[in-house]
Design a protein around this motif. Structure first.
Motif, PDB file in Angstrom:
ATOM      1  N   VAL A 132      -3.073 -27.316  22.244  1.00 61.33           N
ATOM      2  CA  VAL A 132      -2.948 -25.993  21.644  1.00 61.33           C
ATOM      3  C   VAL A 132      -3.563 -25.975  20.252  1.00 61.33           C
ATOM      4  CG1 VAL A 132      -1.316 -24.245  20.846  1.00 61.33           C
ATOM      5  CG2 VAL A 132      -0.923 -25.424  23.011  1.00 61.33           C
ATOM      6  N   SER A 133      -3.294 -26.993  19.456  1.00 63.65           N
ATOM      7  CA  SER A 133      -3.851 -27.026  18.100  1.00 63.65           C
ATOM      8  C   SER A 133      -5.372 -27.212  18.136  1.00 63.65           C
ATOM      9  CB  SER A 133      -3.182 -28.112  17.267  1.00 63.65           C
ATOM     10  OG  SER A 133      -3.370 -29.373  17.864  1.00 63.65           O
ATOM     11  N   GLU A 134      -5.877 -27.986  19.089  1.00 63.06           N
ATOM     12  CA  GLU A 134      -7.326 -28.128  19.226  1.00 63.06           C
ATOM     13  C   GLU A 134      -7.960 -26.788  19.603  1.00 63.06           C
ATOM     14  OE1 GLU A 134      -8.913 -31.376  21.568  1.00 63.06           O
ATOM     15  OE2 GLU A 134      -7.125 -32.549  21.142  1.00 63.06           O
ATOM     16  N   ILE A 138     -11.097 -21.910  18.282  1.00 62.09           N
ATOM     17  CA  ILE A 138     -11.216 -20.453  18.189  1.00 62.09           C
ATOM     18  C   ILE A 138     -11.409 -20.010  16.739  1.00 62.09           C
ATOM     19  CG2 ILE A 138      -9.910 -18.296  18.492  1.00 62.09           C
ATOM     20  CD1 ILE A 138     -11.088 -19.385  21.044  1.00 62.09           C
ATOM     21  N   ALA A 139     -10.794 -20.717  15.804  1.00 60.49           N
ATOM     22  CA  ALA A 139     -10.851 -20.314  14.402  1.00 60.49           C
ATOM     23  C   ALA A 139     -12.224 -20.540  13.779  1.00 60.49           C
ATOM     24  CB  ALA A 139      -9.792 -21.057  13.597  1.00 60.49           C
ATOM     25  N   LYS A 168      -6.727 -23.803  18.932  1.00 59.10           N
ATOM     26  CA  LYS A 168      -6.676 -22.939  17.747  1.00 59.10           C
ATOM     27  C   LYS A 168      -7.809 -23.271  16.788  1.00 59.10           C
ATOM     28  CE  LYS A 168      -1.715 -21.941  17.587  1.00 59.10           C
ATOM     29  NZ  LYS A 168      -0.479 -22.171  16.837  1.00 59.10           N
ATOM     30  N   ALA A 169      -8.073 -24.567  16.586  1.00 61.19           N
ATOM     31  CA  ALA A 169      -9.153 -24.981  15.697  1.00 61.19           C
ATOM     32  C   ALA A 169     -10.506 -24.533  16.251  1.00 61.19           C
ATOM     33  CB  ALA A 169      -9.136 -26.493  15.510  1.00 61.19           C
TER      34      ALA A 169
END
Length: 137
Positions: free
Chosen positions: A4-6, A11-12, A8-9
């Motif tokens: 999930v954090s990957e 997409i950001a 988010k990174a």
């Protein structure tokens, strides 16, 4: 780092968002060009060709017939008109994109040229340099 954090990174990052915006704008632009071709270009072309719609151009290999039972048998044809219309769509879209890229590159070159030219020193800087040079003597 979790999935999930990957994500988010990923997409950001600016490139992904820029690409998403480009795809949405490109799809909308494609609809505009298709409307232009279908509503303006093709009717003009149909007028020049004697009222025949380009998308209906075809080579009939076997004409429609009626069999012994009275059922209609569809014709067998090579429909090349839609292909020609799609080529016209593509060429118009490619030309307009070319014009946008050309204008963008012209603006970018103008900005780069403005950045490369050093700004003229202000009057205060010139005065300070003159004082500095006087003190050296």
């Amino acid at each position: 780092m979790g999935m999930v954090s990957e994500f988010k990174a990923f997409i950001a990052r600016g490139n992904v968002i820029d690409l998403a915006v480009a795809v949405v704008i490109g799809a909308a632009f494609g609809k505009i060009v298709t409307a232009l071709v279908n509503g303006i270009v093709m009717p003009v072309l149909a007028t020049l060709t004697g009222g025949v719609n380009v998308s209906e151009w075809k080579i009939v290999l076997d004409p429609a017939t009626v069999d012994a039972a009275g059922n209609e048998v569809a014709e067998v044809a090579i429909s090349y008109g839609m292909f020609i219309q799609s080529i016209i769509d593509f060429l118009l879209i490619a030309f307009v994109i070319f014009l946008f890229v050309k204008a963008y590159n012209r603006l970018k070159r103008a900005e780069e040229a403005a950045e490369e030219t050093p700004a003229e020193p202000t009057e205060e800087v010139l005065l300070l340099r003159e004082i500095r040079d006087s003190l050296r003597k």
